[in-house]
Scaffold this active site. Sequence first.
Site, PDB file in Angstrom:
ATOM      1  N   LYS A 122       5.679  -7.136  -0.906  1.00 58.53           N
ATOM      2  CA  LYS A 122       5.610  -6.071   0.114  1.00 58.53           C
ATOM      3  C   LYS A 122       6.992  -5.479   0.376  1.00 58.53           C
ATOM      4  CE  LYS A 122       3.718  -5.527   4.811  1.00 58.53           C
ATOM      5  NZ  LYS A 122       2.993  -6.266   5.884  1.00 58.53           N
ATOM      6  N   CYS A 136      -0.513  -3.775   3.248  1.00 57.06           N
ATOM      7  CA  CYS A 136      -0.606  -3.408   4.656  1.00 57.06           C
ATOM      8  C   CYS A 136       0.386  -2.331   5.084  1.00 57.06           C
ATOM      9  CB  CYS A 136      -0.493  -4.659   5.519  1.00 57.06           C
ATOM     10  SG  CYS A 136      -1.252  -4.372   7.145  1.00 57.06           S
ATOM     11  N   VAL A 185      -2.971  -4.238  12.167  1.00 59.03           N
ATOM     12  CA  VAL A 185      -2.855  -4.517  13.606  1.00 59.03           C
ATOM     13  C   VAL A 185      -2.669  -3.241  14.432  1.00 59.03           C
ATOM     14  CG1 VAL A 185      -1.942  -6.831  13.278  1.00 59.03           C
ATOM     15  CG2 VAL A 185      -0.359  -4.934  13.438  1.00 59.03           C
ATOM     16  N   GLU A 189      -4.193  -9.501   3.110  1.00 64.22           N
ATOM     17  CA  GLU A 189      -2.789  -9.935   3.111  1.00 64.22           C
ATOM     18  C   GLU A 189      -2.738 -11.404   3.573  1.00 64.22           C
ATOM     19  OE1 GLU A 189      -0.768  -7.810   6.199  1.00 64.22           O
ATOM     20  OE2 GLU A 189       1.222  -8.206   5.385  1.00 64.22           O
TER      21      GLU A 189
HETATM   22  C1  ACM Z   1       1.087  -5.419   8.719  1.00 63.59           C
HETATM   23  O1  ACM Z   1       1.817  -4.921   7.874  1.00 63.59           O
HETATM   24  N1  ACM Z   1       0.486  -6.576   8.511  1.00 63.59           N
HETATM   25  C2  ACM Z   1       0.818  -4.741   9.985  1.00 63.59           C
END
Ligand code: ACM
Length: 185
Positions: free
Chosen positions: A111, A144, A171, A40
């Site tokens: 996203k 992510c 994370v 990402e």
């Molecule tokens: C995330 O979506 N980068 C934790």
Amino acid sequence: MTTIGYVQVEPRFGEVATNLDAMRSLAAQAANADLLVFPELASCGYEFVDHAEAQEHGESASDGPTVALAHELAAAHNLTVVIGYPERDGDKVYNACALATPDGHQINYRKLHLFDREKERFDRADNPPPVVETPAGRVGLMICYDWYFPELARVLALNGAQIIAQPANLVLDKCQRAMFARSVE
Ligand code: ACM
């Protein structure tokens, strides 16, 4: 059989040209893959302070430097490439990824589930998650934190995805294990 390469990078924040060079070298080491997935926001780094800074570093989905690198690598190594980058579109900026195939086809995904302070940095997207026919198979895209919501992986599966490519900057301590669960589901 499809060979998938995961490229781990340590971008220098905002130093896109340097980061793209590093990505180019890393890709050359994984050129036997059919599908190569970068993280990402791989080309510029993750920690924007606000929307204005994300927009300043944002790139066009049609001819920005990160998308150009995706096409360059796909053509040079005859593989499918997925790379995360900040996509600028007018006064909006999205946490996005681009998939490029060796024949020059491109699909973009923004996203859907922004994590934590990403909501202050990026605009909300409303695009459906795509499933793309590629030489590596039918590839579904998520980014992510989309992993947290099983519906997204389910939609990709229902739409025929054989592989989910997930550029990530994980994370939370459970993310890696959660993606096994998404895959089993
Ligand atoms: C995330 O979506 N980068 C934790």
